[in-house]
Scaffold this motif. Structure first.
Motif, PDB file in Angstrom:
ATOM      1  N   ARG A  56       0.490  -0.894   0.309  1.00 35.13           N
ATOM      2  CA  ARG A  56      -0.327  -0.229   0.106  1.00 35.13           C
ATOM      3  C   ARG A  56       0.880   1.030  -0.136  1.00 35.13           C
ATOM      4  O   ARG A  56       0.481   2.750  -0.225  1.00 35.13           O
ATOM      5  CB  ARG A  56      -0.848  -0.131   0.750  1.00 35.13           C
ATOM      6  N   GLY A  57       2.434   1.099   0.050  1.00 36.71           N
ATOM      7  CA  GLY A  57       2.316   2.352   0.686  1.00 36.71           C
ATOM      8  C   GLY A  57       3.538   2.222  -0.306  1.00 36.71           C
ATOM      9  O   GLY A  57       4.751   3.252  -0.674  1.00 36.71           O
ATOM     10  N   SER A  58       3.979   1.465  -1.723  1.00 37.76           N
ATOM     11  CA  SER A  58       5.529   1.119  -2.437  1.00 37.76           C
ATOM     12  C   SER A  58       4.651   2.476  -3.640  1.00 37.76           C
ATOM     13  O   SER A  58       3.356   2.833  -3.556  1.00 37.76           O
ATOM     14  CB  SER A  58       4.894  -0.081  -2.823  1.00 37.76           C
ATOM     15  N   ASP A  59       5.838   2.263  -4.682  1.00 39.86           N
ATOM     16  CA  ASP A  59       5.133   3.295  -5.769  1.00 39.86           C
ATOM     17  C   ASP A  59       4.365   2.701  -6.812  1.00 39.86           C
ATOM     18  O   ASP A  59       3.900   3.029  -7.534  1.00 39.86           O
ATOM     19  CB  ASP A  59       6.686   3.345  -6.516  1.00 39.86           C
ATOM     20  N   ALA A  63       0.827   4.356  -8.159  1.00 38.95           N
ATOM     21  CA  ALA A  63       1.538   5.339  -9.678  1.00 38.95           C
ATOM     22  C   ALA A  63       0.754   5.464 -10.444  1.00 38.95           C
ATOM     23  O   ALA A  63       1.043   6.098 -11.129  1.00 38.95           O
ATOM     24  CB  ALA A  63       2.012   3.214 -10.492  1.00 38.95           C
ATOM     25  N   TRP A  64      -0.523   5.507 -10.007  1.00 42.78           N
ATOM     26  CA  TRP A  64      -2.023   6.095 -10.384  1.00 42.78           C
ATOM     27  C   TRP A  64      -3.039   6.068  -8.818  1.00 42.78           C
ATOM     28  O   TRP A  64      -3.243   5.268  -8.729  1.00 42.78           O
ATOM     29  CB  TRP A  64      -2.102   5.518 -11.697  1.00 42.78           C
ATOM     30  N   THR A  65      -3.649   7.747  -8.977  1.00 42.32           N
ATOM     31  CA  THR A  65      -4.269   7.287  -8.015  1.00 42.32           C
ATOM     32  C   THR A  65      -5.264   8.647  -8.578  1.00 42.32           C
ATOM     33  O   THR A  65      -5.159   9.332  -9.469  1.00 42.32           O
ATOM     34  CB  THR A  65      -3.419   7.857  -6.550  1.00 42.32           C
ATOM     35  N   GLY A 118       2.176   8.696  -9.373  1.00 44.24           N
ATOM     36  CA  GLY A 118       3.231   8.806  -8.844  1.00 44.24           C
ATOM     37  C   GLY A 118       3.421   9.330  -7.395  1.00 44.24           C
ATOM     38  O   GLY A 118       2.629   9.763  -7.293  1.00 44.24           O
ATOM     39  N   ILE A 119       4.671   9.295  -6.268  1.00 40.53           N
ATOM     40  CA  ILE A 119       4.799  10.065  -5.127  1.00 40.53           C
ATOM     41  C   ILE A 119       5.713  10.007  -4.923  1.00 40.53           C
ATOM     42  O   ILE A 119       6.243  10.789  -3.905  1.00 40.53           O
ATOM     43  CB  ILE A 119       4.312   8.395  -4.710  1.00 40.53           C
TER      44      ILE A 119
END
Length: 648
Positions: A56-59, A63-65, A118-119
């Motif tokens: 859940r905390g990963s790239d 990747a798209w939110t 992305g984040i």
């Protein structure tokens, strides 16, 4: 009243609930049967709590939110950013995030942010300039420095340019979405130049790698017993990522490689990579002559060159697959294998101290003492995204004359390659990492391939060399110029590596048509689509006779290639390919149409304009040729190739 782009947000929210979406592309193991349905990552979390927490905390998960106060990291508090004379405002209207900028028509307006990409280390925002199209805005948010910045540096493209944010090269659906979503299909329509995408969920979910999970969930709810659908694994999935190195690595490469797709959207996990994609070889402008990273190529093409790949190392050997974090900090990720203790999974390793000054000759734990500094050169893409080469090379400053990078002078920027050569000779006097290297041949062949044919064939025949290097050698030959060279290439048509088989097919075009068909006939029925398509392209000029077996195979392979082109019809470069193929087949009308479509997408494609002007003149349409040249120069004033046509 909300603008049309807000409907895109609503549609995306609806799409994320389509957990019954069924992927249309079948892999060979379940051909003829309907694959399982997607169930969504939330269903996986019911049992797989720990890996879900890591994911859940990963790239991948981010990747798209969709835009909201949690996902949007950028400053939308009426922030203003100026670049190249263009002013962009980032603002809020209640729950809506807006970007005010120039549209395709040159008029300023505020566009709803309909998606977030992305984040870390940057975040980009998606806009919908018209229904059926989503574009990536190219002023991005630098997450660490908390600032807006231009992703493409000094590039400032005006409205109507292919590189403007509304242009084809900034299309989210065409260029990005399939690697930022799960079960994605873009459903492009060329007549309307629009998309009707479908997906199981946005973001890279569990099923993006493990395959749709309905059969797996059903089996788990039966207590893990009972038969699964034909062609599935014992756990009811379409792929067993633990089965082999290749099953895992090639699944990762579906996104982590520079490639050309042969299917629409995400292939079903478990589909052979070479049935879904043609990987980019080590081409000029993309890779350096030694094969190290130059342009944005992601990790796959580099890793395939490495000794680590050849020895069975997997992506998950170094990366925890759910969080995507390294398995250890600093040099510890390397010394889990490269140490006096070694690693029983890789018995060929030399057991010695690597993480010490006796090996790296640098004091302390600074940059010079880090394994990655010497063995994984770093280059920055998208302005701030530093990425490391995954070919794990021993530094070769002696290859600097080829234009290949030098890890030593990456850090010691005040020193020369000659200094680095002397230092390495002094520190490693018995090193085997000197002498001939394919970089020397590749660099020379990029300038004059005809003089390097023999050396390139030697590389292509080197079975100890990675397949992507061998295939590149064949591609650099272009076409073989003599019978003896052709015979050497023919032997490679049955090579075990599909990259080599595919590249070998392309070198045989000078052979007479009948002989070429005979030689390439087995490849037209190759198990892998990338090889079949390569053989078909090498036979474009060969006439077919209806009813005969070889002609049927050629027709089928050509149809596959044409289907792949049709699926990539939203790419300007696809129409250049179609135009070139039509010229080979002497279908000049079709070629003209294709080049026209290419410049309609990207008016700056001077090569396509040149072909249009020349074709019209050759077909006797002098007035049309003159008008096309005027149109081309209006879009590309001062272009030398077009000015040369004007003087003819």
């Amino acid at each position: 009243m909300k603008p049309p782009s807000s409907r895109m947000v609503a549609r995306l929210r609806s799409m994320t609930r389509l957990i019954g979406f069924v992927v249309l592309v079948l892999n060979a193991g379940i051909a003829g049967a309907e694959p399982p349905a997607h169930v969504g990552s939330d269903a996986c979390a019911e049992c797989h709590l720990e890996v879900t927490k890591a994911w859940r905390g990963s790239d991948h998960a981010n990747a798209w939110t969709l835009p909201d106060d949690r996902t949007v990291l950028g400053d939308f508090d009426d922030a203003v950013f100026e670049h190249g004379g263009l002013l962009t405002r980032f603002l809020r209207d209640g729950p809506r995030f807006l970007i005010e900028t120039e549209g395709l028509d040159g008029q300023r307006r505020a566009y709803d942010v309909v998606g977030v990409a992305g984040i870390d280390p940057l975040q980009q925002y998606l806009l919908s300039p018209e229904p059926g199209r989503t574009q990536v805005y190219d002023i991005a948010w630098d997450v660490e420095r908390r600032r807006w910045y231009p992703v493409f540096g000094d590039q400032v493209a005006p409205p109507g340019d292919g590189f403007h944010w509304t242009g084809p090269y900034k299309s989210w659906e065409a260029r990005c979405a399939e690697c930022h979503a799960t079960g994605y299909k873009r459903n492009y329509s060329l007549p309307t130049n629009s998309y009707a995408p479908t997906m199981a969920e946005i973001g890279v979910g569990c099923e993006a790698c493990h395959g749709p999970g309905s059969a797996h969930v059903a089996q788990a709810r039966r207590g893990g017993t009972g038969e699964t659908m034909p062609g599935l694994t014992a756990k009811g999935l379409t792929i067993d990522l633990g089965l082999s190195q290749q099953s895992e690595v090639m699944q990762c490469l579906t996104c982590h490689s520079r490639r050309e797709a042969m299917q629409d959207g995400n292939p079903l996990p478990g589909t052979d990579y070479h049935d879904a994609f043609s990987i980019s070889l080590l081409r000029e402008g993309v890779y350096h002559p030694d094969g190290s990273i130059l342009d944005e190529v992601f990790e796959g093409g580099s890793f395939l060159q490495s000794k680590m790949h050849a020895q069975g190392v997997r992506c998950s050997t170094c990366h925890e697959p759910h969080s995507a974090a390294l398995r250890a900090d600093g040099n510890a990720v390397c010394t889990q294998c490269h140490s006096p203790a070694g690693n029983s999974e890789f018995p060929s390793l030399t057991l010695k101290v690597y993480d010490g000054p006796e090996h790296h000759f640098h004091a302390g734990d600074g940059a010079g003492a880090q394994c990655v500094s010497c063995h994984m050169i770093e280059r920055t893409y998208m302005g701030i995204d530093a990425r490391r080469d995954h070919s794990f090379r021993v530094p070769r400053p002696d290859l600097a004359p080829t234009g290949s990078p030098n890890a030593c002078t990456d850090c010691h920027d005040g020193q020369s390659a000659e200094w680095a050569i002397e230092e390495l000779a002094r520190r490693f006097p018995t090193s085997s990492h000197r002498g001939p290297h394919h970089a020397t041949t590749f660099a020379a062949a990029r300038l004059a391939p005809e003089g390097q044919a023999a050396a390139l064939l030697d590389i292509a025949e080197g079975t100890e060399t990675s397949g992507i290097v061998r295939a590149t050698a064949l591609e650099l030959i272009g076409v073989v110029a003599d019978r003896s060279a052709a015979e050497r290439v023919v032997r490679l048509l049955s090579d075990a590596d599909p990259l080599v088989r595919a590249a070998a097919a392309g070198t045989l075009r000078p052979l007479p048509a009948d002989e070429r068909l005979t030689r390439l006939r087995p490849l037209l029925s190759d198990p892998l689509r990338t090889v079949r398509e390569a053989a078909a392209r090498a036979l474009l000029d060969v006439g077919t006779q209806s009813g005969s077996t070889p002609d049927a195979a050629l027709s089928a392979a050509l149809a596959e290639w044409q289907d792949a082109l049709a699926l990539r019809a939203d790419f300007p470069e696809t129409h250049l390919q179609i135009g070139g193929a039509a010229l080979t087949m002497r279908n000049f009308g079709r070629a003209l149409d294709a080049f026209r479509q290419a410049v309609a997408f990207d008016p700056q494609l001077v090569d396509a304009w040149t072909m249009i002007v020349r074709l019209q003149a050759a077909l006797g349409d002098a007035e049309g040729s003159r008008r096309s040249l005027e149109e081309a120069l209006a879009a590309n004033p001062g272009a030398p190739a077009l000015l040369a046509l004007q003087r003819m």
